[in-house]
Design a protein around this motif. Sequence first.
Motif, PDB file in Angstrom:
ATOM      1  N   LYS A 128       0.851  -1.181   0.000  1.00 41.43           N
ATOM      2  CA  LYS A 128       0.000   0.000   0.000  1.00 41.43           C
ATOM      3  C   LYS A 128       0.893   1.240   0.000  1.00 41.43           C
ATOM      4  O   LYS A 128       2.052   1.169   0.432  1.00 41.43           O
ATOM      5  N   PRO A 129       0.393   2.382  -0.467  1.00 31.67           N
ATOM      6  CA  PRO A 129       1.211   3.600  -0.497  1.00 31.67           C
ATOM      7  C   PRO A 129       1.738   3.971   0.881  1.00 31.67           C
ATOM      8  O   PRO A 129       0.980   3.997   1.854  1.00 31.67           O
TER       9      PRO A 129
ATOM     10  N   VAL B 273      -2.114   9.573  -5.787  1.00 32.15           N
ATOM     11  CA  VAL B 273      -1.017   8.712  -5.338  1.00 32.15           C
ATOM     12  C   VAL B 273      -1.408   7.248  -5.505  1.00 32.15           C
ATOM     13  O   VAL B 273      -0.609   6.428  -5.991  1.00 32.15           O
ATOM     14  N   GLN B 274      -2.620   6.914  -5.090  1.00 30.35           N
ATOM     15  CA  GLN B 274      -3.105   5.537  -5.201  1.00 30.35           C
ATOM     16  C   GLN B 274      -3.177   5.098  -6.656  1.00 30.35           C
ATOM     17  O   GLN B 274      -2.795   3.975  -7.010  1.00 30.35           O
TER      18      GLN B 274
ATOM     19  N   LEU C 191       6.548   3.578  -4.471  1.00 31.58           N
ATOM     20  CA  LEU C 191       6.446   3.497  -3.015  1.00 31.58           C
ATOM     21  C   LEU C 191       5.212   4.209  -2.485  1.00 31.58           C
ATOM     22  O   LEU C 191       4.907   4.120  -1.298  1.00 31.58           O
ATOM     23  N   GLY C 192       4.506   4.913  -3.340  1.00 34.30           N
ATOM     24  CA  GLY C 192       3.271   5.558  -2.925  1.00 34.30           C
ATOM     25  C   GLY C 192       3.479   6.883  -2.231  1.00 34.30           C
ATOM     26  O   GLY C 192       3.117   7.056  -1.073  1.00 34.30           O
ATOM     27  N   HIS C 193       4.045   7.855  -2.963  1.00 38.60           N
ATOM     28  CA  HIS C 193       4.360   9.165  -2.396  1.00 38.60           C
ATOM     29  C   HIS C 193       3.988  10.258  -3.380  1.00 38.60           C
ATOM     30  O   HIS C 193       4.182  10.092  -4.597  1.00 38.60           O
ATOM     31  N   PRO C 194       3.481  11.385  -2.906  1.00 35.76           N
ATOM     32  CA  PRO C 194       3.344  12.563  -3.777  1.00 35.76           C
ATOM     33  C   PRO C 194       4.727  13.166  -4.005  1.00 35.76           C
ATOM     34  O   PRO C 194       5.649  12.930  -3.219  1.00 35.76           O
ATOM     35  N   PHE C 195       4.872  13.931  -5.068  1.00 33.17           N
ATOM     36  CA  PHE C 195       6.203  14.457  -5.379  1.00 33.17           C
ATOM     37  C   PHE C 195       6.104  15.798  -6.068  1.00 33.17           C
ATOM     38  O   PHE C 195       5.084  16.177  -6.630  1.00 33.17           O
ATOM     39  N   ILE C 196       7.220  16.520  -6.003  1.00 35.87           N
ATOM     40  CA  ILE C 196       7.433  17.748  -6.759  1.00 35.87           C
ATOM     41  C   ILE C 196       8.768  17.575  -7.465  1.00 35.87           C
ATOM     42  O   ILE C 196       9.671  16.917  -6.936  1.00 35.87           O
TER      43      ILE C 196
END
Length: 319
Positions: A92-93, A288-289, A217-222
């Motif tokens: 899961k994220p 993210v999901q 890995l289930g992460h938001p990013f910039i």
Amino acid sequence: LVKKKRLRLVIGADKEGGPFIHKSLGDGWQRIHDAAIKRELPPMSVYIMQGSQLVEKHYEDWLEKTGNARMFEVAYSNHFLKIFMNQSMPYKPLIKGAMYREESKAFNSLNRVHRPHRAAHVTDLGISGLLDKGIVTCNEVKEGEDLNAEYLIGKENYARHKEFTPRFFDGDWSVTNAANSFNAELYANTLLTVVTETIFFDDSVFLTEKLFKPIMLGHPFITIASRGTLAGLRSLGFKTDFKLFSKPYDLIVDPLERFNTVQQNLKEWISLDFKTKQRRLLYAYPAVQHNFEHARTQDFYKDAITNCIKSAERYFETV
């Protein structure tokens, strides 16, 4: 062998994903073009696979500029997602746990090989007193390579870079190449990933493992990356609008403006209280999901090889 008409060459090109022009080699397209003619290779008997999503556009532009006849078939290929397909990936994220722990750091920024935009990013955060708000790694700067870093944050500011580098968290990345590995703990204890991609200044969209790590890995990013990087991800079916930041940045042409906008977004994110970050992450979670699940159904490298084989079949049907 190379003169036989039923031979087709398949080559990779320019691992950095740039517009196939190197200072040491000059115009790479011209060199390959001339080599093909010298060896009497039939037109379209060379198939070039490259890591930049803009490679076909670059070749078309080069043909128009030089007036040369088309000699190659050119295609985009990405293999970086594939290297993370293993049993150690989370089910899961990881952001799902991190966003409910107030002790989670605001961000992670994991920088290995020195690049001017990475050094400028870390130095700017250091001068702003924000490095302890995240988990930040950065190799030591190589002297004489940082006119571009000075351009991004100013010569006087950049002169302080030695105060903030090197920074290592889980090993000395100056001697260890962690490209094909990941430390899930870093993501499980942070709320955002800052991806400093390989390419920043060039006209290229080059998506590497640095982007696919937070996705898998289930992460938001910039991203601190070349213009159009997020658009490139969307073309592969990923979602990039996490609704975390106030200022769009991906399509800004000027590198300095793009860098400053990303840094401003990151600093604003860091300044938010935990509850506000958590609220925004709840809105970001569906994207993210989606990315987490979409990545597990894709094999871009297999797709590229399949397209190469189909192209070869078409070629041999006509010679």
